[in-house]
Design a protein around this motif. Structure first.
Motif, PDB file in Angstrom:
ATOM      1  N   SER A 213       0.831  -1.210   0.000  1.00  0.00           N
ATOM      2  CA  SER A 213       0.000   0.000   0.000  1.00  0.00           C
ATOM      3  C   SER A 213       0.863   1.257   0.000  1.00  0.00           C
ATOM      4  N   SER A 214       1.973   1.225   0.751  1.00  0.00           N
ATOM      5  CA  SER A 214       2.883   2.381   0.785  1.00  0.00           C
ATOM      6  C   SER A 214       3.516   2.610  -0.578  1.00  0.00           C
ATOM      7  N   TRP A 215       3.911   1.521  -1.247  1.00  0.00           N
ATOM      8  CA  TRP A 215       4.511   1.663  -2.582  1.00  0.00           C
ATOM      9  C   TRP A 215       3.487   2.240  -3.557  1.00  0.00           C
ATOM     10  N   LEU A 216       2.254   1.752  -3.495  1.00  0.00           N
ATOM     11  CA  LEU A 216       1.223   2.248  -4.391  1.00  0.00           C
ATOM     12  C   LEU A 216       0.965   3.727  -4.161  1.00  0.00           C
ATOM     13  N   THR A 217       0.911   4.130  -2.894  1.00  0.00           N
ATOM     14  CA  THR A 217       0.665   5.548  -2.576  1.00  0.00           C
ATOM     15  C   THR A 217       1.785   6.433  -3.100  1.00  0.00           C
ATOM     16  N   SER A 218       3.032   5.974  -2.925  1.00  0.00           N
ATOM     17  CA  SER A 218       4.168   6.770  -3.404  1.00  0.00           C
ATOM     18  C   SER A 218       4.214   6.852  -4.919  1.00  0.00           C
ATOM     19  N   ASN A 219       3.527   5.939  -5.601  1.00  0.00           N
ATOM     20  CA  ASN A 219       3.466   5.961  -7.063  1.00  0.00           C
ATOM     21  C   ASN A 219       2.113   6.437  -7.574  1.00  0.00           C
ATOM     22  N   LEU A 220       1.383   7.133  -6.699  1.00  0.00           N
ATOM     23  CA  LEU A 220       0.090   7.761  -7.032  1.00  0.00           C
ATOM     24  C   LEU A 220      -0.959   6.743  -7.475  1.00  0.00           C
ATOM     25  N   LEU A 221      -0.855   5.535  -6.969  1.00  0.00           N
ATOM     26  CA  LEU A 221      -1.867   4.509  -7.208  1.00  0.00           C
ATOM     27  C   LEU A 221      -2.600   4.239  -5.908  1.00  0.00           C
ATOM     28  N   SER A 222      -3.830   3.804  -6.024  1.00  0.00           N
ATOM     29  CA  SER A 222      -4.655   3.615  -4.838  1.00  0.00           C
ATOM     30  C   SER A 222      -5.239   2.208  -4.819  1.00  0.00           C
ATOM     31  N   LEU A 223      -5.180   1.578  -3.650  1.00  0.00           N
ATOM     32  CA  LEU A 223      -5.706   0.232  -3.471  1.00  0.00           C
ATOM     33  C   LEU A 223      -7.164   0.309  -3.037  1.00  0.00           C
ATOM     34  N   LYS A 224      -8.021  -0.470  -3.706  1.00  0.00           N
ATOM     35  CA  LYS A 224      -9.422  -0.557  -3.303  1.00  0.00           C
ATOM     36  C   LYS A 224      -9.531  -1.497  -2.112  1.00  0.00           C
ATOM     37  N   SER A 225      -9.504  -0.928  -0.907  1.00  0.00           N
ATOM     38  CA  SER A 225      -9.545  -1.772   0.286  1.00  0.00           C
ATOM     39  C   SER A 225     -10.846  -2.549   0.387  1.00  0.00           C
ATOM     40  N   SER A 226     -11.931  -1.989  -0.143  1.00  0.00           N
ATOM     41  CA  SER A 226     -13.224  -2.679  -0.077  1.00  0.00           C
ATOM     42  C   SER A 226     -13.263  -3.908  -0.969  1.00  0.00           C
ATOM     43  N   LYS A 227     -12.365  -3.948  -1.983  1.00  0.00           N
ATOM     44  CA  LYS A 227     -12.342  -5.077  -2.905  1.00  0.00           C
ATOM     45  C   LYS A 227     -11.176  -6.031  -2.647  1.00  0.00           C
ATOM     46  N   THR A 228     -10.418  -5.770  -1.559  1.00  0.00           N
ATOM     47  CA  THR A 228      -9.358  -6.688  -1.181  1.00  0.00           C
ATOM     48  C   THR A 228      -9.979  -7.877  -0.458  1.00  0.00           C
ATOM     49  N   GLU A 229      -9.749  -9.078  -0.987  1.00  0.00           N
ATOM     50  CA  GLU A 229     -10.401 -10.270  -0.451  1.00  0.00           C
ATOM     51  C   GLU A 229      -9.368 -11.324  -0.074  1.00  0.00           C
ATOM     52  N   PHE A 230      -9.682 -12.048   1.009  1.00  0.00           N
ATOM     53  CA  PHE A 230      -8.846 -13.152   1.464  1.00  0.00           C
ATOM     54  C   PHE A 230      -9.654 -14.444   1.405  1.00  0.00           C
ATOM     55  N   LEU A 231      -9.029 -15.479   0.906  1.00  0.00           N
ATOM     56  CA  LEU A 231      -9.663 -16.797   0.855  1.00  0.00           C
ATOM     57  C   LEU A 231      -8.665 -17.848   1.324  1.00  0.00           C
ATOM     58  N   LEU A 232      -9.084 -18.636   2.301  1.00  0.00           N
ATOM     59  CA  LEU A 232      -8.271 -19.763   2.747  1.00  0.00           C
ATOM     60  C   LEU A 232      -8.772 -21.027   2.071  1.00  0.00           C
ATOM     61  N   ILE A 233      -7.879 -21.753   1.428  1.00  0.00           N
ATOM     62  CA  ILE A 233      -8.250 -22.948   0.686  1.00  0.00           C
ATOM     63  C   ILE A 233      -7.471 -24.136   1.241  1.00  0.00           C
ATOM     64  N   GLY A 234      -8.145 -25.239   1.419  1.00  0.00           N
ATOM     65  CA  GLY A 234      -7.462 -26.430   1.906  1.00  0.00           C
ATOM     66  C   GLY A 234      -8.421 -27.582   2.113  1.00  0.00           C
ATOM     67  N   LEU A 235      -7.893 -28.702   2.525  1.00  0.00           N
ATOM     68  CA  LEU A 235      -8.726 -29.847   2.840  1.00  0.00           C
ATOM     69  C   LEU A 235      -9.555 -29.541   4.090  1.00  0.00           C
ATOM     70  N   LYS A 236     -10.724 -30.142   4.198  1.00  0.00           N
ATOM     71  CA  LYS A 236     -11.617 -29.869   5.330  1.00  0.00           C
ATOM     72  C   LYS A 236     -10.919 -30.138   6.656  1.00  0.00           C
ATOM     73  N   ARG A 237     -10.140 -31.203   6.715  1.00  0.00           N
ATOM     74  CA  ARG A 237      -9.463 -31.552   7.961  1.00  0.00           C
ATOM     75  C   ARG A 237      -8.456 -30.478   8.361  1.00  0.00           C
TER      76      ARG A 237
END
Length: 458
Positions: free
Chosen positions: A218-242
Motif C-alpha cells: 500500500s505504501s509503494w502504491l501511494t508513493s506511485n500515485l496509485l490507490s488500493l481498493k480496500s473494499s475489494k481486497t479479499e482473502f480466501l483460505l483454501i485447503g482440505l476440510k481436515r
C-alpha cells in the motif's frame, strides 16, 4: 507527436449494467482517438515490445496484454500451485488486490523515469514518449453534448494502443517488491494476486506476514500515485476440510471469505468449484431459455451459431480447471450442454442426448475439457510460453535406441499417490499428452524442428 493526434473524446461507459448509473465511479472513461494516432501507436508498440522481449525486461508474472498470456494461463498457474500445496497438507491463502482508477492516475514523470531506468529507453525515443504523454487534451461526450477541452496531467488514455503496455511497465517494480517479501504473486493488469501456503500451526504468523506485506504494498502504491481498493481486497483460505478445521477457532483481524471471484472464475475454500458451476448454470440457462423462445423462428444453422457464440464460450471458459473434478460436478456441466443441444434441434426433454450431440458435432463436456488441456500443452511445448507454465512441464529426453515414439516429445509425469494432485496441470498435461497418437505429437527439438502452430490440429 502532433498536437492533433493527442486529442481524444472520452465516452463514459457503465462498467456493469446492474450498477447505479447515477454514480460517476461506476463509469469507465473510454478515449476515442484519431485513427492515424492509433496506427502510429501500433507501430511504436511493436518496436517497443520487440525491445522488451529481446532483453527479457517484461515481468514474467504479468499476464495482461501479452501474447500467449491470458486469464486462463494465469488461473492455471494459481490452480497448479494451489493443488500442489493442498497435497502437502498445507493451507493456501489467496489474497486478491484491485487498484482504483489505475490507468487514470499514472504519473508521467515517474513513468518516464521508469522507462529510462528500468527498460533502457533513452535519447530521442524517450523524447518521443515524453511528447506522447505531454499536453494531451480531452473532452467528454455525453449523448450529443461535448464538454470544454481539458488538459490531461496524469494517466494514459483508456482505449489507446500504448496505454496498457505503459501500465504494466509502470507497475513492474511492484512485482519485485512482492517477491522481496517472500510472497508468491501473479498480476493481470491491475488485478494482483498474492498467495502463500503454510501449515495450520503457522496460521497466525502467516496472516501477520500477509498484513505486513499489504502495508508495504500500500505504501509503494501511494508513493506511485496509485490507490488500493480496500473494499475489494479479499482473502480466501483454501485447503482440505481436515486442515481448515484446525484453524476455525483461531481469531484473526482480516475478513476471510468462503469464495472469491478471481478473473471471472469463482474459487471456494474446498476447491470444489460448486459455486462457480452454480453461477455458470444460472447464466447459461438464462440464455438457453431465451434461445428456446426464439427457436421456432430460426433455422438450424442460425440456432447452432447462436449457441456456439453465447453459451459454449461460458462453458469453455477456463474449463481446464474442471479436469479431475468428481463426476457429479462434471454432470452438472453436461446437463447445461444437453439442454442447449435439445433446444437447438428442438428435441423433447428426455430424448437420448448422444445422437443429438453427434449430429451437432459437439464434444461432450468431459471431452472438451481434455481437448483444452491437450491444446494448452501443445502451445506451451511449441512456444515455451508462458514461461511460468512451461516450467511446470518436464520433457523426457529422447531415448538412445530407435523406437517409434522416441522422436516425439513425451512429458514426464510427476509421481504422486494422492488423488487430488491429478487435478493439477503438471499431472493432467503428461497424462493426456502421452496418450495421444504419435502423429499428433510434436517432433522432439533434438531430432526435428517444431512444426508450426498453423499446421496442427488446434
Amino acid at each position: 507527436m502532433h498536437p492533433l493526434f493527442k486529442q481524444s473524446v472520452v465516452s463514459p461507459l457503465l462498467i456493469k449494467s446492474t450498477l447505479d448509473n447515477d454514480q460517476l465511479s461506476n463509469y469507465r472513461p473510454i478515449s476515442n482517438l484519431f485513427l492515424i494516432s492509433k496506427i502510429v501507436e501500433r507501430v511504436v508498440k511493436y518496436r517497443l515490445t520487440d525491445h522488451l522481449y529481446s532483453h527479457g525486461l517484461l515481468n514474467p508474472h504479468q499476464s495482461a496484454y501479452r501474447r500467449h498470456h491470458s486469464t486462463i494461463t494465469s488461473l492455471l498457474y494459481i490452480h497448479d500451485h494451489l493443488i500442489t500445496d493442498i497435497a502437502l497438507q498445507k493451507l493456501f491463502c489467496l489474497c486478491l488486490l484491485d487498484l482504483s482508477a489505475a490507468f487514470d492516475t499514472i504519473d508521467h514523470d515517474i513513468l518516464l523515469t521508469r522507462l529510462s531506468s528500468w527498460f533502457g529507453i533513452h535519447g530521442y525515443v524517450l523524447n518521443w514518449f515524453k511528447s506522447y504523454l505531454s499536453s494531451r487534451t480531452f473532452c467528454v461526450k455525453c449523448n450529443d453534448c461535448f464538454s470544454f477541452l481539458h488538459t490531461s496531467l496524469y494517466g494514459v488514455p483508456q482505449g489507446s494502443v500504448l496505454g496498457p503496455l505503459f501500465f504494466i511497465m509502470y507497475t513492474t517494480p511492484l512485482s519485485t517488491l512482492i517477491s522481496s517479501l517472500s510472497l508468491h504473486r501473479h498480476l493481470y493488469a491491475d488485478d494482483t494476486q498474492l498467495f502463500l501456503s503454510f501449515h495450520p500451526s503457522d496460521f497466525q504468523a502467516s496472516i501477520s506476514r500477509h498484513q505486513n506485506a499489504l502495508t508495504q504494498i500500500s505504501s509503494w502504491l501511494t508513493s506511485n500515485l496509485l490507490s488500493l481498493k480496500s473494499s475489494k481486497t479479499e482473502f480466501l483460505l483454501i485447503g482440505l476440510k481436515r486442515q481448515l478445521s484446525k484453524i476455525h477457532n483461531s481469531s484473526t483481524s482480516i475478513d476471510i471469505t468462503q469464495s472469491v471471484c478471481n478473473l471471472g472464475f469463482i474459487f471456494d475454500e474446498h476447491l470444489s468449484f460448486s459455486d462457480q458451476i452454480s453461477a455458470l448454470s444460472k447464466s447459461c440457462y438464462h440464455h438457453i431459455r431465451a434461445l428456446r423462445c426464439i427457436r421456432p423462428y430460426l433455422d438450424l444453422h442460425t440456432a447452432k451459431t447462436v449457441a456456439a457464440f453465447i453459451v459454449h464460450p461460458k462453458l469453455d471458459y477456463c474449463n481446464s480447471l474442471y479436469y479431475g473434478l468428481p463426476k457429479f460436478q462434471i454432470n452438472r456441466l453436461q446437463h447445461i450442454q444437453n439442454a442447449l443441444a435439445r433446444t437447438v434441434v428442438q428435441a423433447p426433454k428426455f430424448k437420448h442426448i448422444t445422437l443429438i450431440l453427434k449430429s451437432l458435432h459437439w464434444l461432450k463436456v468431459s471431452e472438451r475439457i481434455e481437448y483444452r488441456v491437450i491444446c494448452l500443452t501443445y502451445k506451451i511445448l511449441n512456444t515455451t510460453q508462458p514461461s511460468y507454465l512451461y516450467d511446470l512441464v518436464s520433457i523426457q529426453p529422447p531415448h538412445g535406441h530407435n523406437t517409434r515414439s522416441s522422436p516425439h516429445v513425451t512429458v514426464i509425469k510427476p509421481s504422486s499417490s494422492l488423488k487430488v494432485t491429478h487435478r493439477s496441470l503438471r499431472h493432467a498435461s503428461p497424462h493426456l499428452w502421452n496418450h495421444l497418437l504419435t502423429s499428433l505429437k510434436i517432433p522432439h527439438p533434438r531430432t526435428e524442428s517444431f512444426i508450426p502452430l498453423s499446421a496442427t490440429f488446434i
